[in-house]
Design a protein around this motif. Sequence first.
Motif, mmCIF file in Angstrom:
data_model
loop_
_atom_site.group_PDB
_atom_site.id
_atom_site.type_symbol
_atom_site.label_atom_id
_atom_site.label_comp_id
_atom_site.label_asym_id
_atom_site.label_seq_id
_atom_site.Cartn_x
_atom_site.Cartn_y
_atom_site.Cartn_z
ATOM 1 N N GLU B 2 0.838 -1.204 0.000
ATOM 2 C CA GLU B 2 0.000 0.000 0.000
ATOM 3 C C GLU B 2 0.874 1.255 0.000
ATOM 4 O O GLU B 2 0.587 2.226 -0.695
ATOM 5 C CB GLU B 2 -0.909 -0.007 1.226
ATOM 6 C CG GLU B 2 -2.051 -0.993 1.110
ATOM 7 C CD GLU B 2 -2.988 -0.914 2.299
ATOM 8 O OE1 GLU B 2 -2.695 -0.161 3.250
ATOM 9 O OE2 GLU B 2 -4.014 -1.606 2.272
ATOM 10 N N THR B 3 1.961 1.190 0.768
ATOM 11 C CA THR B 3 2.875 2.338 0.818
ATOM 12 C C THR B 3 3.506 2.555 -0.553
ATOM 13 O O THR B 3 3.625 3.697 -1.024
ATOM 14 C CB THR B 3 3.971 2.086 1.880
ATOM 15 O OG1 THR B 3 3.328 1.807 3.110
ATOM 16 C CG2 THR B 3 4.877 3.286 2.035
ATOM 17 N N GLN B 6 1.001 4.166 -2.834
ATOM 18 C CA GLN B 6 0.789 5.574 -2.492
ATOM 19 C C GLN B 6 1.967 6.419 -2.986
ATOM 20 O O GLN B 6 1.789 7.489 -3.569
ATOM 21 C CB GLN B 6 0.630 5.728 -0.972
ATOM 22 C CG GLN B 6 0.490 7.166 -0.480
ATOM 23 C CD GLN B 6 -0.867 7.784 -0.762
ATOM 24 O OE1 GLN B 6 -1.908 7.147 -0.556
ATOM 25 N NE2 GLN B 6 -0.872 9.020 -1.235
ATOM 26 N N LEU B 10 1.710 9.247 -5.913
ATOM 27 C CA LEU B 10 2.063 10.640 -5.599
ATOM 28 C C LEU B 10 3.219 11.104 -6.483
ATOM 29 O O LEU B 10 3.195 12.221 -7.020
ATOM 30 C CB LEU B 10 2.441 10.755 -4.113
ATOM 31 C CG LEU B 10 2.703 12.164 -3.599
ATOM 32 C CD1 LEU B 10 1.446 13.023 -3.673
ATOM 33 C CD2 LEU B 10 3.207 12.134 -2.154
ATOM 34 N N ILE B 14 2.888 14.261 -8.986
ATOM 35 C CA ILE B 14 3.768 15.442 -8.885
ATOM 36 C C ILE B 14 4.653 15.517 -10.134
ATOM 37 O O ILE B 14 4.911 16.596 -10.672
ATOM 38 C CB ILE B 14 4.632 15.368 -7.600
ATOM 39 C CG1 ILE B 14 3.744 15.440 -6.353
ATOM 40 C CG2 ILE B 14 5.646 16.507 -7.567
ATOM 41 C CD1 ILE B 14 4.484 15.262 -5.028
ATOM 42 N N SER B 138 -6.430 2.014 -1.613
ATOM 43 C CA SER B 138 -5.451 2.357 -0.570
ATOM 44 C C SER B 138 -4.717 3.663 -0.851
ATOM 45 O O SER B 138 -3.874 4.086 -0.086
ATOM 46 C CB SER B 138 -4.424 1.231 -0.446
ATOM 47 O OG SER B 138 -3.721 1.108 -1.658
ATOM 48 N N VAL B 139 -5.032 4.300 -1.960
ATOM 49 C CA VAL B 139 -4.334 5.538 -2.304
ATOM 50 C C VAL B 139 -5.286 6.716 -2.166
ATOM 51 O O VAL B 139 -6.417 6.661 -2.637
ATOM 52 C CB VAL B 139 -3.806 5.476 -3.765
ATOM 53 C CG1 VAL B 139 -3.213 6.802 -4.183
ATOM 54 C CG2 VAL B 139 -2.785 4.363 -3.905
ATOM 55 N N GLN B 140 -4.807 7.738 -1.478
ATOM 56 C CA GLN B 140 -5.650 8.927 -1.324
ATOM 57 C C GLN B 140 -4.919 10.122 -1.930
ATOM 58 O O GLN B 140 -3.712 10.277 -1.739
ATOM 59 C CB GLN B 140 -5.910 9.180 0.168
ATOM 60 C CG GLN B 140 -6.960 10.256 0.388
ATOM 61 C CD GLN B 140 -7.462 10.279 1.816
ATOM 62 O OE1 GLN B 140 -7.602 9.240 2.444
ATOM 63 N NE2 GLN B 140 -7.722 11.465 2.331
ATOM 64 N N MET B 141 -5.673 10.960 -2.638
ATOM 65 C CA MET B 141 -5.029 12.077 -3.322
ATOM 66 C C MET B 141 -6.022 13.223 -3.532
ATOM 67 O O MET B 141 -7.225 12.979 -3.692
ATOM 68 C CB MET B 141 -4.521 11.601 -4.687
ATOM 69 C CG MET B 141 -3.560 12.553 -5.339
ATOM 70 S SD MET B 141 -2.857 11.820 -6.795
ATOM 71 C CE MET B 141 -1.766 10.618 -6.080
ATOM 72 N N SER B 142 -5.497 14.432 -3.526
ATOM 73 C CA SER B 142 -6.351 15.591 -3.764
ATOM 74 C C SER B 142 -6.837 15.588 -5.211
ATOM 75 O O SER B 142 -6.063 15.329 -6.142
ATOM 76 C CB SER B 142 -5.542 16.856 -3.473
ATOM 77 O OG SER B 142 -5.966 17.912 -4.279
ATOM 78 N N VAL B 256 9.894 11.531 -3.755
ATOM 79 C CA VAL B 256 8.888 10.789 -2.986
ATOM 80 C C VAL B 256 9.475 9.474 -2.442
ATOM 81 O O VAL B 256 9.335 9.166 -1.258
ATOM 82 C CB VAL B 256 7.625 10.517 -3.837
ATOM 83 C CG1 VAL B 256 6.642 9.650 -3.057
ATOM 84 C CG2 VAL B 256 6.951 11.820 -4.237
ATOM 85 N N ALA B 259 11.921 10.139 0.303
ATOM 86 C CA ALA B 259 11.245 10.506 1.559
ATOM 87 C C ALA B 259 10.629 9.280 2.226
ATOM 88 O O ALA B 259 10.685 9.129 3.450
ATOM 89 C CB ALA B 259 10.164 11.552 1.288
ATOM 90 N N VAL B 260 10.059 8.403 1.416
ATOM 91 C CA VAL B 260 9.340 7.253 1.994
ATOM 92 C C VAL B 260 10.304 6.152 2.428
ATOM 93 O O VAL B 260 10.169 5.595 3.511
ATOM 94 C CB VAL B 260 8.323 6.689 0.970
ATOM 95 C CG1 VAL B 260 7.665 5.417 1.498
ATOM 96 C CG2 VAL B 260 7.263 7.736 0.651
#
Lengths: 390, 295
Positions: B2-3, B6, B10, B14, B138-142, B256, B259-260
């Motif tokens: 899931e990570t 995501q 992302l 971006i 499992s992915v959330q985004m604006s 990304v 960072a993760v």
Amino acid sequence: MKKAAVFSTGTAMMLVSALMAAQGAMAQEKEPVVVGVISNLSGPESKLGTEAVGLAELYVEHINAKGGVDGRKFELVVGDNENNPDKFISLGKRFMQQRNVMGFTGTAGSGEMLAFEKAVKNTSVPICLSYTMGNKNVGPDLPSVFRIGPYNGQVAKLMANYLQKKEWKNVVVLAERSAFGTDFADALQALGNDDFKVDVVSYDPQAVDLSPMLVPVARQEVQPDAVVVVGYGPAIYTSAARIREAGIKSQIIGTWEFPEMPEFWSAAGDAGVGIMYSTFGISEATLTAGGKEFRKLFTDKFGREPVFYDYNEWDCLTAFTKAVEKTGSIDRETVSKAFGDLTFEGTSGEISFKQDPAPGAWNSSKAGTMFMLQMGKSGLPKGEIVEEIR
Amino acid sequence: METLLQALSLGIAIGGTYALMGVGLNLIFGVMRIANFAHGALYMIGGYAAFYAFTGTGLPIAVAMLLAIAVGGASGYLVNAVFLRQLYKTRVERPIDFAFIVTFALSMFLGSAAIATVGSGYKRVPGLWNENVHLFSSVQMSGNRIVAFVGALALIGLLLWVVKRTDIGRGWRALTQSLTGAEVVGLDVFRLANLAFATSGMLAAAAGSLLVPIYLAYPGMGSWVLSKSLIIVVIGGLGSIGGGLVGGFALALAEVFGAVYIDPNFTEVYGFAAMLLILLRRPQGLFGSRMDRAV
């Protein structure tokens, strides 16, 4: 011959009288007390800087109407640091050399102020901070720097008390990598323990999107109880929206009043609802006679009630006055030494500068009370007080 | 898993907007072999134009964004037609230095002018999709980020079509091969350069207007865009549109994933690290050629 003698005597008497008159005038016109106000007048925090200048001008009108300071006029020299440490330093040095500035105050971020403090350290020029909260901005290595107002070490300690009282055991601090942000995050992390875990995620002050660094926070096994956001840059205004976008449902907490700014609501929308933030305030009951007089002067001139930082800035300017009155001098080193021994009634109680070795407390005079506020609805100009923190 | 999903989503989202910024800058590199340091300022103009078109005239946000793109195009055109005119009308001895000084000065001027005219505060417009969206469970985004991504890809696709299928694009491609040769065969270099600058300005302004709902508009917004765009063109290859596209995604994915999976405290560093790596191993960039061939 007689005529010549009479003429000479008359001329001499006139000359003597003229000299005496000139001496009297010189005695009356002592060199003025010149204080430099270097603030950010063009960057994102320019509103605050402009207001600080207006307040200082009000102080000058007020004190000069009362006859000045120890027979001296009080004068200001104003400059824009453009949020740039180099500009701050060059402007400050020029003010000292060309305008004979005796001391400095103003609203500046911790980073540029610290750079300036170090650059002028050898001159012993007194600097009074009313807005700058960095722990490292004061200390035994900067003996001429004084502070009237809150500081990161104090805010972190009070906030840790609050978070622990709420039984929030797992906290993430999103800290801007600046003297202000990192300083606060380090202070809060230092207060962590086995029952109160504080993780810090830092970001560049120019960063606009915190989303990449929020992914690991969102994907932790257990989400944090609270996410504390500390910084001044653009990311602070969009932080709530990004935190919710990442799926983090934790309580969001700000360390200053940025949720009261329209920009925050514009970016956050509903994601900003429920955000908590800390602020300082001065209650009516603690105002001294001088504080009440200041409030009236301020309200009459600006048409609004002074906020906490306005009281601090007024007290800083008063401190310069008291130090000059005490020493009868405008020599920077003399005034700086006098600052350390001052005790006077400020706008909300006694002001003195104790040499407390706790982080950020050196030469700092605490003032006001910290409150935790919460925004219950979208677009509110101010949150509701949920707790007074001690 | 899931990570990973995501992070990947992302990074791609971006990356699309980064690519839009980088492709605009690379178009100028490719066609004119000069760096437009006012590229970030054109992005800023797009952001503010969208804000004022929306709040000042009451236009629907989509129309305000289209208007902002037109303003960006006009601004880009003016940068070349007015401020870089000497490059074409006289024989400037060091054209690259000249363009650097002029566009850098313009960038500084426009940033200061923005503070003086519109103030130093942050401004925002509502986007076209102001909700957070769940993707693949499992992915959330604006939603606004998705709009910006789709808009960016559509505009890059349009640019590729112009380059490959139109006379203007053929002219640009001729310029990338040889400016002198293009002049000899009768191409109007000044006109083609003006069009390239206008197109680049449109792309920068499009990025600015698409991202205002997410990143806000403020006077200093151009500096980070310029910084990211320069990394993108170095990674992707100077002057290559495909390189700008790939460079944008590479930069975003580096940030990304760094960072993760490495450390979120160094998010901004990963892009620079990727750039340095490319400079060491392949100085011409992933899609650049040693001959500076471009679009």
